[in-house]
Scaffold this active site. Structure first.
Site, PDB file in Angstrom:
ATOM      1  N   GLY A   8      72.749  49.777  37.556  1.00  0.00           N
ATOM      2  CA  GLY A   8      71.810  48.865  36.901  1.00  0.00           C
ATOM      3  C   GLY A   8      71.494  47.691  37.802  1.00  0.00           C
ATOM      4  O   GLY A   8      71.445  46.539  37.356  1.00  0.00           O
ATOM      5  N   ALA A   9      71.229  47.972  39.076  1.00  0.00           N
ATOM      6  CA  ALA A   9      71.112  46.911  40.079  1.00  0.00           C
ATOM      7  C   ALA A   9      69.811  46.130  40.008  1.00  0.00           C
ATOM      8  O   ALA A   9      69.709  45.062  40.611  1.00  0.00           O
ATOM      9  CB  ALA A   9      71.267  47.509  41.478  1.00  0.00           C
ATOM     10  N   ILE A  13      70.366  40.942  34.970  1.00  0.00           N
ATOM     11  CA  ILE A  13      71.758  40.629  35.289  1.00  0.00           C
ATOM     12  C   ILE A  13      72.178  41.322  36.577  1.00  0.00           C
ATOM     13  O   ILE A  13      72.853  40.730  37.434  1.00  0.00           O
ATOM     14  CB  ILE A  13      72.678  41.031  34.122  1.00  0.00           C
ATOM     15  CG1 ILE A  13      72.378  40.147  32.903  1.00  0.00           C
ATOM     16  CG2 ILE A  13      74.148  40.918  34.517  1.00  0.00           C
ATOM     17  CD1 ILE A  13      73.168  40.522  31.661  1.00  0.00           C
ATOM     18  N   GLY A  14      71.789  42.587  36.732  1.00  0.00           N
ATOM     19  CA  GLY A  14      72.154  43.328  37.927  1.00  0.00           C
ATOM     20  C   GLY A  14      71.662  42.676  39.205  1.00  0.00           C
ATOM     21  O   GLY A  14      72.380  42.634  40.216  1.00  0.00           O
ATOM     22  N   SER A 123      77.912  42.985  25.590  1.00  0.00           N
ATOM     23  CA  SER A 123      77.057  42.020  24.892  1.00  0.00           C
ATOM     24  C   SER A 123      77.867  41.361  23.790  1.00  0.00           C
ATOM     25  O   SER A 123      78.739  41.997  23.188  1.00  0.00           O
ATOM     26  CB  SER A 123      75.830  42.710  24.287  1.00  0.00           C
ATOM     27  OG  SER A 123      75.153  41.841  23.390  1.00  0.00           O
ATOM     28  N   TYR A 136      72.022  49.237  19.118  1.00  0.00           N
ATOM     29  CA  TYR A 136      72.401  48.610  20.383  1.00  0.00           C
ATOM     30  C   TYR A 136      73.803  48.010  20.279  1.00  0.00           C
ATOM     31  O   TYR A 136      74.661  48.215  21.145  1.00  0.00           O
ATOM     32  CB  TYR A 136      71.379  47.529  20.740  1.00  0.00           C
ATOM     33  CG  TYR A 136      71.725  46.688  21.944  1.00  0.00           C
ATOM     34  CD1 TYR A 136      71.439  47.125  23.223  1.00  0.00           C
ATOM     35  CD2 TYR A 136      72.331  45.447  21.779  1.00  0.00           C
ATOM     36  CE1 TYR A 136      71.748  46.346  24.332  1.00  0.00           C
ATOM     37  CE2 TYR A 136      72.648  44.654  22.877  1.00  0.00           C
ATOM     38  CZ  TYR A 136      72.355  45.108  24.149  1.00  0.00           C
ATOM     39  OH  TYR A 136      72.681  44.323  25.240  1.00  0.00           O
TER      40      TYR A 136
END
Length: 208
Positions: A8-9, A13-14, A123, A136
């Site tokens: 998830g780069a 956030i990544g 989260s 989610y």
């Protein structure tokens, strides 16, 4: 220089994590976008099931992995009665199945490190739950349970397993929210906030 796998780069956030680790040797994964910083990059759609063999080749020639960082998350703002089962499957694939698959593939290489770590970006809603984000939240909660369980399971291998559980992060996942919604979502119920993990900590969820 550490060998780090960042899944998830190219998310909000990544990208920030990649910036902090730009001097390390990174193997990165994303769905479509290419990281702005240097890495050995691979494209992978986590919303669809994939086999271990599909990512094993990405780590050929790499004997040791020091850290696995797993950041992906897909926003889903729906009442549960309006949520299609295909959306549930995609959420499960991104947050749980993909995470487990990466851990299974990388575990032998993490064990070779001698002091490896697995870090999951979860989260705060995985801890507290959230209206309109029940699906989610469910799978983010599953990540936290996995973290606590693997911390015990992998302790003999000297592998720490922790999660960081952010509150609302302004970015692509909040584009559907207005300012009032973001402000309300930014005030989770009171709970322990641990911002700085100390040496040797494992099995913790760091709410930030």
């Amino acid at each position: 220089m550490n060998n780090i796998v960042l899944v998830g780069a190219t998310g909000d956030i990544g990208k920030s994590i990649h910036e902090c680790l730009k001097d390390d040797k990174l193997i990165t994964f994303s769905h479509r976008n290419t990281p702005e910083l240097k890495s050995t990059h691979h494209y992978l759609d986590l919303s669809e099931p994939f086999k271990e063999s599909e990512i094993e080749d990405c780590f050929n020639g790499l004997k040791t992995v020091d850290t696995l960082i797993f950041t992906p998350g897909e926003a889903l703002f729906e009442l549960i009665q309006d949520t299609r089962l295909e959306q549930v499957d995609a959420q499960y694939n991104v947050s749980v199945r993909a995470l487990i698959t990466f851990i299974k593939v990388l575990l032998p290489k993490l064990r070779q490190s001698g002091s490896a770590s697995i870090i999951v970006i979860s989260s705060v809603w995985g801890t507290y739950g959230a209206s309109m984000e029940s699906i989610y939240s469910t799978f983010k909660g599953a990540q936290e349970t996995l973290v606590k369980s693997l911390a015990k399971e992998l302790a003999p291998s000297n592998i720490t397993v922790n999660a960081v559980a952010p509150g609302v992060v302004r970015g692509k996942m909040t584009l559907k929210l207005n300012e009032e919604d973001i402000d309300d979502a930014g005030r989770p119920p009171a709970g322990p906030f641990n911002r700085t993990p100390g040496s040797g900590i494992s099995g913790r969820i760091f709410n930030i």
